[in-house]
Design an enzyme around this catalytic site. Structure first.
Site, PDB file in Angstrom:
ATOM      1  N   LYS A 126      -7.401   6.948  -8.769  1.00  0.00           N
ATOM      2  CA  LYS A 126      -7.536   6.874  -7.315  1.00  0.00           C
ATOM      3  C   LYS A 126      -6.177   7.223  -6.720  1.00  0.00           C
ATOM      4  CE  LYS A 126      -9.188   3.916  -3.597  1.00  0.00           C
ATOM      5  NZ  LYS A 126      -8.001   3.960  -2.750  1.00  0.00           N
ATOM      6  N   TYR A 237     -11.886  16.428  -5.472  1.00  0.00           N
ATOM      7  CA  TYR A 237     -12.691  15.659  -6.435  1.00  0.00           C
ATOM      8  C   TYR A 237     -14.175  15.589  -6.116  1.00  0.00           C
ATOM      9  CZ  TYR A 237     -11.425  12.217  -2.889  1.00  0.00           C
ATOM     10  OH  TYR A 237     -11.193  11.573  -1.702  1.00  0.00           O
ATOM     11  N   CYS A 442      27.573  -2.776  16.551  1.00  0.00           N
ATOM     12  CA  CYS A 442      27.326  -3.230  15.178  1.00  0.00           C
ATOM     13  C   CYS A 442      27.119  -2.036  14.256  1.00  0.00           C
ATOM     14  CB  CYS A 442      26.087  -4.118  15.141  1.00  0.00           C
ATOM     15  SG  CYS A 442      25.691  -4.633  13.464  1.00  0.00           S
TER      16      CYS A 442
END
Ligand code: IVH
Length: 680
Positions: A126, A237, A442
């Site tokens: 999957k 698929y 900062c």
């Protein structure tokens, strides 16, 4: 003369047509060898020569370009939005099994519905990507769509054409089918994902959390040229519809798909018994890391398509297929320490430093604890033994504490009240999970702060993109946004990809931003919760940055649109030494926020109060507000008896109900537009 030339032109065109067909066939063949089979037989240089010849010939004869030409993979012009596509067969999702018992239950149900029949299963990895549907008419790709809600998806044809392993034209029997619709997954290999994130981090852009998000983000790009640069891959698929073709089994579908030129995952298994399925589940839960892409489980499908049809589907999931999910990978280790990190947006995230341990194919030495509440809730202490887990995401997390292993030596953790990166106050506002650093300078959030400062609705400094900001900050030229106004030509020239012209343009854009009205400057500061509207209110109420910086809590909360939460955020921001230093610099640079452009006195909407709700199709919220303000109107956030109009877009909120209750006139988008245009 003229007719002769035309004659030559036609002969030339015929010749070109023949050569074009040859070239396309040849390039298609080499694309298939390279991208699908991984077995190129010519060199890149030889391939480039073919491609260049194709491009040159198509440039000379634009009328001969076909939609399935390999040249169409480069990505066309960006779109405003995706069109919608109704799937000819709905794209269902899969039921999940988290244990082998749940698979056994599924198997019993299947057999119960098919009494006495032999049941075989096909098992496939999957793939953790984005599911897509592709439509081919007579073997030519005509439509590519995302899943959307399963019934209707988005038309991403132009983007999918850039995925090299997807054939634009099919070979074999598929070329004769009037219509074929196939299903599959677009994904990014682990390698391509790592390279992309590396690149993004380098250029100051946020990294993608996992390959799935990266693939989805790349396909759902409005600009196909961006999709083209991402290394996306595909596995097809399933066949959803094939007019004029009968297929008996999933195994056969996979073989057919491969023979038509699709890239089909080489790993799939036909199982004759449930025990074989279970053995595969056990095996691949261990071996998943060997796959070059991320897989979060196995898909188990009944092989016979006739049986599939008879089993049918419930509302959302087929009864003939199941997703077996690999268990999340866990390990036990000790928390050596808990440290805090400052994220791009100033969020302070506590992180556990661990004794290194192997989980899911890699060694883990850190795990996120998300925030303070999470630490409290799980009661994680320094010195604790914990279970950690990697669940597809890049950053592992702490699942639970093994309290039975406590010795009494463990220490509780407290979030620091100062930012570890800059020393500014850490503020956790009411209702927020994250604590945040309030420092404008900062280092942890500087790049983001400067990007915001220069962004379109803030100071609108053109040329100040992520790559430029990264360079400026890394070179130590900017310590806070105010430093922008002190940049000199000589600072910029040594930077990469900066020439005389771009340096001059950037400096000019920075200088030009000095005159911006105050509300833009206030918004640009990046104070938490001070969005554009609040910035406008604050600018109007206080009239200067200085006055705003000195405002008291009472004065702030007396401002329209400002409640206690915003007031606290503003107060904390202006309290910081970093902010004070930045304000001084801004003042020195002469940036103080220009006068607010006064609404034109007696503008057509003068004195009218508007409230906006829902999404408008042809205006952003900002554009709608600007349009009102420019005409002298006002915009408020809540409906009252004094509201003159409520403009309601798509999915309006409770404001619309309130308007109806109070009898306030409601405008739809069309009505709003007419009002702006002065029609009424
Ligand atoms: S078959 C009726 N096969 O898993 C649905 N799905 O919820 C048939 N997926 O997003 C799906 N690999 O795109 C199938 N080998 C595979 C798959 C697969 C990944 C995805 C699918 C969808 C989700 C199912």
């Amino acid at each position: 003369m003229v007719s002769e030339e035309a004659g030559i032109g036609t002969a030339g065109e015929e010749e070109a047509q023949r050569r074009l067909e040859e070239l396309r066939e040849e390039i298609r063949h080499h694309d298939h060898l390279y991208y699908v089979l991984n077995q190129p037989i010519i060199t890149d240089a030889e391939y480039d020569r073919l491609f260049q010849e194709l491009l040159a010939l198509e440039a000379r004869y634009p009328g001969l370009v076909t939609p399935d030409s390999p040249s169409q993979r480069v990505g066309g012009a960006p779109a405003d939005e995706f069109g919608q596509v109704r799937h000819s067969v709905p794209m269902l999702s899969l039921g999940n099994a988290f244990s082998l018992e749940e698979f056994e239950e599924f198997d019993r149900r299947v057999r119960g519905l098919l009494p006495g029949e032999t049941v075989e299963y096909v098992v496939e990895p999957k793939i953790d990507g984005l599911s897509i549907s592709l439509g081919y008419a007579r073997g030519v790709l005509v439509r590519g769509a995302t899943r959307g809600n399963g019934e209707v998806g988005e038309d991403v044809t132009a983007n999918l054409k850039t995925v090299r392993s997807l054939p634009l034209r099919l070979h074999g029997g598929a070329a004769a089918l009037p219509y074929l619709e196939v299903r599959g997954e677009i994904y990014m290999s682990r390698q391509a994902f790592a390279a992309l994130n590396e690149e993004r981090i380098q250029s100051g852009e946020p990294a993608f959390a996992n390959p799935r998000n990266a693939a989805a983000g790349s396909v759902r790009q409005l600009d196909p040229r961006v999709t083209a640069r991402r290394r996306l891959d595909s596995f097809i698929y399933g066949v959803a519809a094939a007019e004029g073709l009968k297929i008996d089994a999933q195994i056969e579908a996979l073989e057919l798909l491969r023979s038509w030129g699709f890239k089909v995952n080489p790993r799939y298994w036909l199982c004759r018994t449930p025990a074989e399925v279970e053995a595969l589940c056990r095996e691949w839960a261990q071996r998943r890391h060997e796959l070059p892409y991320e897989a979060d489980g196995l898909v188990i499908k009944v092989n016979s398509l006739d049986q599939q049809a008879r089993l049918g589907a419930t509302a959302r999931t087929p009864r003939w297929a199941l997703a077996y999910k690999f268990p999340a990978e866990q390990a036990e280790t000790r928390v050596r320490d808990i440290v805090v990190q400052v994220g791009r947006t100033g969020a302070i995230t506590p992180t556990a430093v661990l004794d290194p341990v192997k989980v899911g194919g890699s060694t883990v030495s850190r795990a996120t604890l998300h925030n303070e509440d999470m630490i409290r809730e799980k009661d994680v202490r320094i010195g604790d033994w914990v279970v950690i887990q990697k669940a597809g995401e890049v950053i592992p997390e702490v699942v639970r504490v093994l309290k039975e292993r406590r010795t009494g030596e463990e220490r509780e953790f407290r979030l620091p009240d100062r930012c570890p990166a800059c020393g500014a106050e850490v503020l956790r506002l009411e209702g927020e999970a994250a604590a945040r650093c309030t420092g404008v300078a900062c280092p942890g959030r500087l790049k983001e702060a400067i990007l915001h400062f220069g962004s379109r609705n803030a100071m609108d400094i053109e040329g100040l993109g992520p790559a430029m900001v990264t360079q400026l900050v890394d070179a130590g030229l900017l310590r806070d946004p105010a430093d922008l106004y002190f940049l000199k030509r000589e600072d910029l020239l040594p930077l990469e990809r900066v020439g005389e012209k771009s340096a001059a343009n950037l400096l000019e854009a920075i200088a030009g931003s000095r005159q911006n009205p105050l509300h833009r400057l206030v918004f640009a500061l990046g104070i938490r919760y001070v969005g554009e509207r609040v910035a406008r209110s604050l600018a109007e109420r206080f009239g200067s940055l200085d006055a705003l910086a000195r405002a008291s809590e009472e004065e702030l909360t007396a401002t329209p649109d400002v409640g206690p939460k915003i007031a606290h955020s503003v107060l904390a921001f202006f309290r910081q030494d970093q902010t004070k230093r930045m304000l001084e610099k801004l003042a020195r640079a002469g940036v103080k926020g220009g006068a607010e452009a006064a609404p034109p006195p007696g503008g057509p909407l003068s004195g009218k109060r508007f409230v906006l709700t829902g999404t408008l199709e042809t205006f952003t919220r900002q554009q709608a507000e600007d349009a009102i303000l420019r005409r002298g109107g006002q915009v408020a956030s809540s409906v009252s008896a004094r509201t003159d109009y409520v403009v309601a877009g798509k999915s309006p909120g409770s404001k619309l109900d309130r308007a109806r209750e109070l009898g306030v006139p409601v405008l739809d988008e069309e009505g709003f537009r007419r009002l702006l245009e002065g029609g009424r």
